[in-house]
Design a protein around this motif. Structure first.
Motif, PDB file in Angstrom:
ATOM      1  N   LYS A 105       0.834  -1.186   0.000  1.00  0.00           N
ATOM      2  CA  LYS A 105       0.000   0.000   0.000  1.00  0.00           C
ATOM      3  C   LYS A 105       0.879   1.251   0.000  1.00  0.00           C
TER       4      LYS A 105
ATOM      5  N   LEU B  31       1.480   5.021   0.846  1.00  0.00           N
ATOM      6  CA  LEU B  31       0.954   5.929   1.855  1.00  0.00           C
ATOM      7  C   LEU B  31       1.157   7.394   1.471  1.00  0.00           C
TER       8      LEU B  31
ATOM      9  N   GLY C 242      -4.647   7.587  -1.231  1.00  0.00           N
ATOM     10  CA  GLY C 242      -5.770   7.143  -0.420  1.00  0.00           C
ATOM     11  C   GLY C 242      -5.756   5.654  -0.165  1.00  0.00           C
ATOM     12  N   ASP C 243      -6.868   5.158   0.390  1.00  0.00           N
ATOM     13  CA  ASP C 243      -6.986   3.735   0.701  1.00  0.00           C
ATOM     14  C   ASP C 243      -7.028   2.869  -0.547  1.00  0.00           C
ATOM     15  N   GLU C 244      -7.351   3.465  -1.699  1.00  0.00           N
ATOM     16  CA  GLU C 244      -7.410   2.676  -2.923  1.00  0.00           C
ATOM     17  C   GLU C 244      -6.030   2.331  -3.463  1.00  0.00           C
TER      18      GLU C 244
ATOM     19  N   ALA D 259      -3.714   0.361  -2.951  1.00  0.00           N
ATOM     20  CA  ALA D 259      -3.271  -0.888  -2.335  1.00  0.00           C
ATOM     21  C   ALA D 259      -3.525  -2.028  -3.299  1.00  0.00           C
TER      22      ALA D 259
END
Length: 606
Positions: free
Chosen positions: A500, A502, A549-551, A553
């Motif tokens: 992921k 960051l 963002g969280d996407e 990953a």
């Protein structure tokens, strides 16, 4: 490529993933980033290690009673603020024993239990002006102050030179006055704020001595000195005495007013302020440490040095009186009174020589001076040597403790991070719209595919080229990685690798700029698609610290396989084959021995 493990924060929770920095050369753990303005006093693991070392020396053992350590820790907190609440029960033996070791303290530190003391406004101002390592603002102020020190010295030196006209002299005088005003402001502000600061805030040696109470128990010593005691303790330190003497000529001129006093010599005391510049080099040169050791040795040997001065004074008084009586009539110019004769004898001790005397008594006196001055300076040498050795041992002990704390701060079982043979992932960073026209920023990071246990880490990957800011550090990107193995053969890893993206740092560009990260991950060892490329979505924010963002990953399926050679023999198989061959050879020897024995028995029966 080389890697070095570094902690994200010395007070991080044990449940957090370990933090690893990929670098070109191994280095020691980095300290957490400095705040813009200091707000709290944070106890360092090194300070706790020094305190525990003092207790170990008192107990003459590596184990310290839990009751003693908690009492010292409570005194440590009380030197700052007796009203501060602190969980003492969390500090003790993890095996619930009567005594504890440094390993128990280290576990409490890793759990984030180090005390943090909130600071008031005067305390923040004082630390900003006193300790240049406390914050970025303190470092900026320290740089400005040292520039003023150098400018003040340069103006004094240049103003003394002969110049054409008064233009340069006037400008040098203006620069000197401005620097003095800054020095007065610096000393005055710290003098006003220090009365609101506990001594433990600016004198670590006093803090350690008061908390641990070495030697005789000092029950009568106050943990909270008065404001006057705080000011006296601060003002009488060597560096602050230098600061005071550097502004003393200006103060005397201000007080004297229109009275013309010979202050030219006092103005030269400002040159003493250059000694403060040496404080900036404490961490970069061994020669400064040597100077510190020498200074501590002289400080601890002041008694012997004062005795030496007294001896020289007494001998000079007696010798000066005798020389005056014997030499005044024949040589009144050199021996015109007793004080001048005493001064002459003192000068002989420091190297100045005189002509041959005119009397036997004077010759004996001068000969005695010549012999005595060679002996008298030998008196404090042994004391100075022992003090120097003691001070050097103390400095070496502190250096060893610091190395121990820094080594313990490294995450454990991460040898793969610095292994050049470890599988690696290639990182490429493109700015949006320039994927084809510019060279991307690249970086390499190791991945723990050969580990048989799950690994959860935060990776900081320095980038080469690409969005690098001028006159700034290299851009970096933080990557969170989770490796979940499913195989049992470390040579052929199988499992899931979650990666992921960051955030980044030190990226050049604008707030509207966006970047995309591409990874090349070795999902397989051979075959088509062995190197899997994956492109992450664009960053959500721009320079200088873009964030994803969280996407951002993705999970990669690691499945390494190799073609087995039918004639290739595994190490276990080779060992089994050698054992079988040895047993077979021994069986043959036994059969041959049985045959020989049977033949011998048959001959005996005949």
């Amino acid at each position: 490529m080389s890697a070095m493990a570094q902690p994200l924060n010395s007070q991080r929770s044990r449940s957090m993933p370990e933090y690893i920095r990929m670098e070109q050369a191994p280095s020691k753990p980095r300290a957490p980033p400095k705040p813009c303005i200091i707000r709290t006093y944070e106890t360092t693991p090194f300070l706790m290690r020094v305190i525990f070392k003092c207790l170990e020396d008192q107990e003459k053992s590596h184990e310290v009673p839990v009751v003693l350590f908690r009492r010292v820790l409570r005194r440590f907190i009380d030197t700052f603020d007796p009203r501060m609440q602190f969980d003492l029960d969390a500090w003790g033996s993890r095996q619930n024993k009567f005594k504890m070791t440094w390993a128990d303290v280290r576990l409490s530190i890793e759990e984030g239990l180090l005390p943090m003391v909130p600071l008031s406004c005067p305390q923040r101002i004082f630390l900003t002006m006193e300790d240049f390592t406390s914050s970025n603002t303190a470092m900026l102020y320290y740089i400005v102050l040292n520039i003023a020190i150098v400018a003040n010295i340069g103006s004094i030196v240049l103003a003394s030179l002969e110049t054409k006209g008064d233009f340069f002299a006037d400008n040098f005088q203006i620069v000197s006055e401005l620097c003095v005003y800054l020095f007065v402001f610096d000393y005055s502000m710290k003098a006003l704020c220090v009365t609101s600061c506990p001594i433990a805030l600016f004198d670590e040696a006093w803090l350690i001595e008061t908390a641990t109470m070495p030697g005789v128990m000092k029950f009568s010593q106050s943990l909270q000195p008065t404001k006057w005691q705080r000011f006296i303790h601060w003002a009488t330190s060597p560096t602050n005495l230098i600061d005071f003497f550097s502004i003393l000529p200006w103060l005397l001129t201000l007080v004297a007013g229109q009275v013309h006093l010979p202050l030219s010599a006092l103005r030269m005391l400002r040159l003493l302020r250059v000694i403060r510049v040496l404080r900036a080099f404490k961490a970069v040169g061994k020669w400064v440490i040597t100077l510190q050791v020498l200074g501590e040795a002289f400080y601890s040997s002041l008694g012997s040095i004062l005795v030496l001065v007294v001896y020289i004074g007494l001998f000079s008084m007696v010798a000066g009186a005798i020389l005056y009586q014997q030499e005044h009539k024949d040589n009144p110019h050199d021996w015109h009174d007793v004080p001048s004769s005493m001064r002459g004898v003192v000068e002989m001790f420091v190297g100045k020589s005189f002509s041959v005397s005119n009397s036997v008594v004077s010759a004996l006196v001068l000969a005695s001076v010549g012999i005595f001055k060679e002996i008298i300076f030998l008196l404090p040498i042994s004391k100075l040597k022992n003090a120097t050795t003691t001070s050097q041992n103390h400095v070496d002990m502190l250096a060893n403790l610091r190395d121990q704390v820094e080594t313990e701060a490294l995450p454990q079982q991460i040898e793969w991070a610095s292994d050049f043979n470890c599988p690696c992932v290639r990182v490429r960073v493109h700015e949006e719209g320039q994927e084809k026209g510019s060279i991307p920023a690249i970086g390499m990071l190791n991945v723990p595919l050969h580990e048989l246990e799950p690994v959860d880490v935060l990776m900081q990957v320095p980038l080469h080229g690409g969005p690098q800011r001028m006159c700034a550090a290299r851009p970096e990107v933080d990557i969170k990685m989770l490796w979940t193995p499913s195989g049992k053969n470390p040579r052929l890893p199988h499992g899931k690798l979650s990666v992921k993206i960051l955030q980044g740092r030190n990226f050049s560009g604008y707030a509207s700029s966006r970047w995309r990260v591409e990874l090349e991950v070795p999902e397989k060892l051979y075959g088509k698609g062995a190197q899997t490329e994956w492109m992450y979505p664009l960053s959500q924010t721009g320079a200088p610290e873009p964030a994803w963002g969280d996407e951002a990953a993705h999970t990669f399926n690691i499945d390494w396989e190799v073609a087995e050679d039918p004639n290739h023999e595994m190490p276990e198989q080779a060992f089994q084959r050698q054992v079988l061959e040895l047993l077979h050879a021994q069986a043959k020897k036994i059969d041959s021995l049985e045959s020989e024995v049977s033949a011998l028995r048959a001959e005996q029966k005949k």
